[in-house]
Design a protein around this motif. Sequence first.
Motif, PDB file in Angstrom:
ATOM      1  N   GLU A  11      -2.324  11.760   5.601  1.00 14.58           N
ATOM      2  CA  GLU A  11      -2.000  10.853   4.507  1.00 14.58           C
ATOM      3  C   GLU A  11      -3.121   9.838   4.350  1.00 14.58           C
ATOM      4  N   TRP A  12      -3.486   9.575   3.112  1.00 13.41           N
ATOM      5  CA  TRP A  12      -4.435   8.535   2.792  1.00 13.41           C
ATOM      6  C   TRP A  12      -3.635   7.286   2.466  1.00 13.41           C
ATOM      7  N   GLU A  13      -4.212   6.130   2.734  1.00 11.69           N
ATOM      8  CA  GLU A  13      -3.563   4.871   2.380  1.00 11.69           C
ATOM      9  C   GLU A  13      -4.328   4.274   1.201  1.00 11.69           C
ATOM     10  N   LEU A  14      -3.569   3.924   0.167  1.00 11.42           N
ATOM     11  CA  LEU A  14      -4.158   3.409  -1.063  1.00 11.42           C
ATOM     12  C   LEU A  14      -3.586   2.036  -1.385  1.00 11.42           C
ATOM     13  N   ASN A  30       0.860  -1.180   0.000  1.00 11.47           N
ATOM     14  CA  ASN A  30       0.000   0.000   0.000  1.00 11.47           C
ATOM     15  C   ASN A  30       0.894   1.226   0.000  1.00 11.47           C
ATOM     16  N   ILE A  31       0.377   2.318  -0.519  1.00 13.57           N
ATOM     17  CA  ILE A  31       1.149   3.558  -0.519  1.00 13.57           C
ATOM     18  C   ILE A  31       0.395   4.636   0.261  1.00 13.57           C
ATOM     19  N   LYS A  32       1.131   5.636   0.686  1.00 13.64           N
ATOM     20  CA  LYS A  32       0.563   6.791   1.389  1.00 13.64           C
ATOM     21  C   LYS A  32       0.558   7.962   0.410  1.00 13.64           C
ATOM     22  N   PHE A  33      -0.493   8.769   0.495  1.00 16.10           N
ATOM     23  CA  PHE A  33      -0.647   9.874  -0.444  1.00 16.10           C
ATOM     24  C   PHE A  33      -1.471  10.975   0.220  1.00 16.10           C
ATOM     25  N   SER A  77      -7.759  10.049  -8.387  1.00 13.35           N
ATOM     26  CA  SER A  77      -7.983   9.123  -9.496  1.00 13.35           C
ATOM     27  C   SER A  77      -6.684   8.855 -10.256  1.00 13.35           C
ATOM     28  N   ASN A  78      -5.928   9.901 -10.548  1.00 16.60           N
ATOM     29  CA  ASN A  78      -4.650   9.737 -11.250  1.00 16.60           C
ATOM     30  C   ASN A  78      -3.652   8.931 -10.423  1.00 16.60           C
ATOM     31  N   LYS A  79      -3.631   9.171  -9.128  1.00 13.90           N
ATOM     32  CA  LYS A  79      -2.726   8.411  -8.256  1.00 13.90           C
ATOM     33  C   LYS A  79      -3.115   6.933  -8.245  1.00 13.90           C
ATOM     34  N   LEU A  80      -4.414   6.663  -8.223  1.00 11.70           N
ATOM     35  CA  LEU A  80      -4.867   5.276  -8.221  1.00 11.70           C
ATOM     36  C   LEU A  80      -4.584   4.587  -9.548  1.00 11.70           C
ATOM     37  N   LEU A  81      -4.577   5.338 -10.641  1.00  8.60           N
ATOM     38  CA  LEU A  81      -4.149   4.760 -11.918  1.00  8.60           C
ATOM     39  C   LEU A  81      -2.684   4.336 -11.819  1.00  8.60           C
ATOM     40  N   ASP A  82      -1.866   5.168 -11.176  1.00 11.64           N
ATOM     41  CA  ASP A  82      -0.453   4.811 -10.941  1.00 11.64           C
ATOM     42  C   ASP A  82      -0.342   3.561 -10.077  1.00 11.64           C
ATOM     43  N   GLY A 131      -1.073   0.471 -11.859  1.00 17.15           N
ATOM     44  CA  GLY A 131      -0.230   0.187 -13.015  1.00 17.15           C
ATOM     45  C   GLY A 131      -0.790   0.618 -14.351  1.00 17.15           C
ATOM     46  N   PHE A 132      -1.902   1.353 -14.359  1.00 13.20           N
ATOM     47  CA  PHE A 132      -2.509   1.763 -15.623  1.00 13.20           C
ATOM     48  C   PHE A 132      -1.717   2.859 -16.324  1.00 13.20           C
ATOM     49  N   ASN A 133      -1.138   3.787 -15.587  1.00 10.04           N
ATOM     50  CA  ASN A 133      -0.407   4.876 -16.231  1.00 10.04           C
ATOM     51  C   ASN A 133       0.815   4.366 -16.982  1.00 10.04           C
ATOM     52  N   GLU A 134       1.425   3.273 -16.507  1.00 11.63           N
ATOM     53  CA  GLU A 134       2.556   2.673 -17.229  1.00 11.63           C
ATOM     54  C   GLU A 134       2.107   2.188 -18.598  1.00 11.63           C
ATOM     55  N   ILE A 135       0.931   1.597 -18.657  1.00 14.49           N
ATOM     56  CA  ILE A 135       0.384   1.116 -19.927  1.00 14.49           C
ATOM     57  C   ILE A 135       0.142   2.289 -20.858  1.00 14.49           C
TER      58      ILE A 135
END
Length: 139
Positions: A33-36, A15-18, A117-122, A125-129
């Motif tokens: 910080e939110w945990e995602l 999980n990451i913090k954001f 939303s953009n962070k969750l795409l990261d 793994g969607f932003n890599e695609i």
Amino acid sequence: MGTLKGFLNPKKVENIKFVVSNRFVDDDGNPLEWELRALSAKESELLQTDCMIKKASSRRGVSSLDLDAALYTKKMMAKCVVKPDLNEIDIQDAYGVSCAEDVLGNMLTSGEYTALSNKLLDVNGFNEIFEDEVKEAKN
């Protein structure tokens, strides 16, 4: 055998913090910080199934299913946010909603919602695609 072992024991997706916004602060005024977390492919598939809408029948009487992308995004975001716990009744009551999927729409500004939303795409793994597709298109 070494290769098979690598597939049987993958690294855990952490999980990451954001910090979504400086509007949410602790008692000392520090941004919270939110945990995602990332969804598994199976979880994503189940969400997609839940978000299918029946498209109007064609002249031949054949109907089809389409993904409601906005609903999928809303449900995916709610599933990926670990902290704050959007399933808590207190947070739902505070934002005047009755389900986790509706909290973020009332809680965040449109810019904050887009940033999350953009962070969750990261995270998923969607932003890599998308980056790979953009590079391919440029070449």
